[in-house]
Design a protein around this motif. Structure first.
Motif, PDB file in Angstrom:
ATOM      1  N   LYS A  36       0.934  -1.095  -0.136  1.00 18.70           N
ATOM      2  CA  LYS A  36       0.199   0.073  -0.038  1.00 18.70           C
ATOM      3  C   LYS A  36       0.910   1.358   0.131  1.00 18.70           C
ATOM      4  O   LYS A  36       1.821   1.399   0.517  1.00 18.70           O
ATOM      5  CB  LYS A  36      -0.937  -0.051   1.244  1.00 18.70           C
ATOM      6  CG  LYS A  36      -0.393   0.007   2.541  1.00 18.70           C
ATOM      7  CD  LYS A  36      -1.065   0.398   3.708  1.00 18.70           C
ATOM      8  CE  LYS A  36      -0.355   0.368   5.166  1.00 18.70           C
ATOM      9  NZ  LYS A  36      -0.820  -0.437   6.120  1.00 18.70           N
ATOM     10  N   ASN A  57      -4.474  -1.992   0.853  1.00 17.59           N
ATOM     11  CA  ASN A  57      -5.497  -1.651   1.706  1.00 17.59           C
ATOM     12  C   ASN A  57      -6.553  -0.722   1.084  1.00 17.59           C
ATOM     13  O   ASN A  57      -7.504  -0.595   1.721  1.00 17.59           O
ATOM     14  CB  ASN A  57      -4.914  -0.669   2.778  1.00 17.59           C
ATOM     15  CG  ASN A  57      -3.957  -1.395   3.943  1.00 17.59           C
ATOM     16  OD1 ASN A  57      -3.146  -2.162   3.346  1.00 17.59           O
ATOM     17  ND2 ASN A  57      -4.567  -1.226   5.166  1.00 17.59           N
ATOM     18  N   SER A 206       5.341  -5.211  10.735  1.00 18.46           N
ATOM     19  CA  SER A 206       7.318  -5.063  10.615  1.00 18.46           C
ATOM     20  C   SER A 206       7.630  -5.209  11.930  1.00 18.46           C
ATOM     21  O   SER A 206       8.583  -5.468  12.399  1.00 18.46           O
ATOM     22  CB  SER A 206       7.405  -3.755   9.847  1.00 18.46           C
ATOM     23  OG  SER A 206       7.204  -3.914   8.344  1.00 18.46           O
ATOM     24  N   ARG A 221       1.921  -9.850   7.711  1.00 26.95           N
ATOM     25  CA  ARG A 221       1.804  -8.765   6.825  1.00 26.95           C
ATOM     26  C   ARG A 221       2.978  -7.890   7.196  1.00 26.95           C
ATOM     27  O   ARG A 221       2.928  -6.888   7.739  1.00 26.95           O
ATOM     28  CB  ARG A 221       0.248  -8.154   7.005  1.00 26.95           C
ATOM     29  CG  ARG A 221      -0.720  -9.285   7.147  1.00 26.95           C
ATOM     30  CD  ARG A 221      -1.978  -8.707   7.329  1.00 26.95           C
ATOM     31  NE  ARG A 221      -2.057  -7.909   8.529  1.00 26.95           N
ATOM     32  CZ  ARG A 221      -2.243  -8.108   9.728  1.00 26.95           C
ATOM     33  NH1 ARG A 221      -2.640  -9.446  10.222  1.00 26.95           N
ATOM     34  NH2 ARG A 221      -2.298  -7.186  10.690  1.00 26.95           N
ATOM     35  N   GLY A 223       4.981  -4.492   5.759  1.00 19.78           N
ATOM     36  CA  GLY A 223       5.046  -3.271   4.650  1.00 19.78           C
ATOM     37  C   GLY A 223       6.187  -2.605   4.907  1.00 19.78           C
ATOM     38  O   GLY A 223       7.219  -2.750   3.911  1.00 19.78           O
ATOM     39  N   SER A 224       6.449  -1.941   5.743  1.00 19.92           N
ATOM     40  CA  SER A 224       7.654  -0.791   5.826  1.00 19.92           C
ATOM     41  C   SER A 224       8.946  -1.569   5.953  1.00 19.92           C
ATOM     42  O   SER A 224       9.900  -1.030   5.221  1.00 19.92           O
ATOM     43  CB  SER A 224       7.382   0.276   6.969  1.00 19.92           C
ATOM     44  OG  SER A 224       7.114  -0.579   8.174  1.00 19.92           O
ATOM     45  N   ARG A 230       6.301   4.722   4.928  1.00 17.77           N
ATOM     46  CA  ARG A 230       5.075   5.422   3.987  1.00 17.77           C
ATOM     47  C   ARG A 230       4.925   6.775   4.362  1.00 17.77           C
ATOM     48  O   ARG A 230       5.024   7.196   5.121  1.00 17.77           O
ATOM     49  CB  ARG A 230       3.769   4.607   4.322  1.00 17.77           C
ATOM     50  CG  ARG A 230       3.747   3.117   3.853  1.00 17.77           C
ATOM     51  CD  ARG A 230       2.382   2.472   4.090  1.00 17.77           C
ATOM     52  NE  ARG A 230       2.411   2.305   5.555  1.00 17.77           N
ATOM     53  CZ  ARG A 230       2.632   1.424   6.407  1.00 17.77           C
ATOM     54  NH1 ARG A 230       3.350   0.324   5.483  1.00 17.77           N
ATOM     55  NH2 ARG A 230       2.479   1.138   7.588  1.00 17.77           N
TER      56      ARG A 230
HETATM   57  C1  LIG Z   1      -0.247  -1.294   6.726  1.00 13.05           C
HETATM   58  C2  LIG Z   1      -0.528  -2.733   7.262  1.00 13.05           C
HETATM   59  C3  LIG Z   1       0.454  -3.689   7.341  1.00 13.05           C
HETATM   60  C4  LIG Z   1       1.959  -3.453   7.268  1.00 13.05           C
HETATM   61  O1  LIG Z   1       2.467  -2.634   8.191  1.00 13.05           O
HETATM   62  P1  LIG Z   1       3.968  -2.536   8.687  1.00 13.05           P
HETATM   63  O2  LIG Z   1       4.109  -1.955   9.874  1.00 13.05           O
HETATM   64  O3  LIG Z   1       4.407  -1.363   7.506  1.00 13.05           O
HETATM   65  O4  LIG Z   1       4.542  -3.574   8.294  1.00 13.05           O
HETATM   66  C5  LIG Z   1      -0.095  -4.859   7.968  1.00 13.05           C
HETATM   67  N1  LIG Z   1      -1.268  -5.148   8.024  1.00 13.05           N
HETATM   68  C6  LIG Z   1      -2.239  -4.088   7.794  1.00 13.05           C
HETATM   69  C7  LIG Z   1      -3.883  -4.313   8.013  1.00 13.05           C
HETATM   70  C8  LIG Z   1      -1.862  -2.897   7.272  1.00 13.05           C
HETATM   71  O5  LIG Z   1      -2.833  -2.050   6.963  1.00 13.05           O
END
Ligand SMILES: *Cc1c(COP(=O)(O)O)cnc(C)c1O
Length: 233
Positions: A36, A57, A206, A221, A223-224, A230
């Protein structure tokens, strides 16, 4: 090596260490790369490094990215997971463009997803989001309403109920993190004891993936730690 490829390697090392410490197998835990706010190019870069599953998302952003990736890599096998809040008037594109939805919290949404899932795609994989910390502002079904919701969703023809998902209150303390994830695991165990064939715990991001893996996460899950910070969220 690109930054994304290097980050993926580092995340992989963290997952491997957590899996080993927990006496689990690496194949028990799927890495979902949460892309995202990052462009399709970032997804393609992660794909080039071997990553195959992505979480999104925001529906409009996701649909554009999915189309872009399909044009750039028409033969690649990519799994798309919807992990954002679901508006009931947006279920149709979710049902037709994603392989998984992690954020189902109401029966009405599940019914719409089932009705709108194109049959040729096979069942849509579903996780029920649980409000594990009990905060009024957070999304997710309450622990009290979960058993009835799970039984009803498991009956829907074009969905496959896979398990539970949670985003616990942010905690930096490892014990606190583990306690929240353990709660989700116990809820899942109770549903399984009740006869539901659940195989998925979507938990860990993360900052807390080790704690989640220690408590039985099957999808983390991330992301960063893969794509960087982000700028909007
Ligand atoms: C953004 C998001 C993540 C990832 O989060 P990070 O802290 O960047 O790893 C995981 N799950 C959901 C539901 C998110 O919205």
């Amino acid at each position: 090596m690109s930054i994304i490829a290097a980050n993926l390697q580092a995340v992989e090392a963290t997952i491997e260490a957590a899996v080993q410490a927990a006496g689990r197998q690496r194949s028990d835990v799927q890495l979902l790369a949460v892309s995202k706010t990052f462009p399709a190019e970032a997804v393609l870069e992660a794909m080039a490094a071997g990553q195959g599953a992505f979480g999104e998302n925001y529906l409009q952003e996701a649909l554009e990215k999915i189309a872009h990736v399909a044009r750039a890599q028409p033969d690649a096998k990519v799994e798309w997971h919807f992990i954002g809040p679901i508006q009931s008037n947006k279920t149709r594109p979710i049902a037709s463009s994603f392989d998984w939805v992690h954020t189902v919290e109401r029966l009405k949404i599940a019914q719409r997803l089932s009705e709108q899932r194109p049959p040729e795609l096979g069942p849509l994989n579903i996780c029920l989001q649980v409000n594990i910390s009990g905060e009024a502002s957070k999304s997710g079904a309450s622990e009290a309403e979960l058993p009835e919701l799970a039984r009803a969703v498991a009956q829907l023809p074009n969905l496959r109920l896979r398990g539970l998902m949670a985003i616990p209150e942010r905690a930096t303390d490892g014990e606190q993190q583990r306690a929240a994830f353990a709660r989700l695991r116990k809820l899942s165990d109770a549903l399984r004891a009740d006869g539901l064939a659940l195989d998925t715990l979507s938990m860990g991001m993360s900052g807390d993936m080790d704690a989640a893996i220690a408590e039985g996460a099957t999808i983390v899950r991330i992301g960063s730690a893969i794509f960087g910070a982000r700028h909007y969220d």
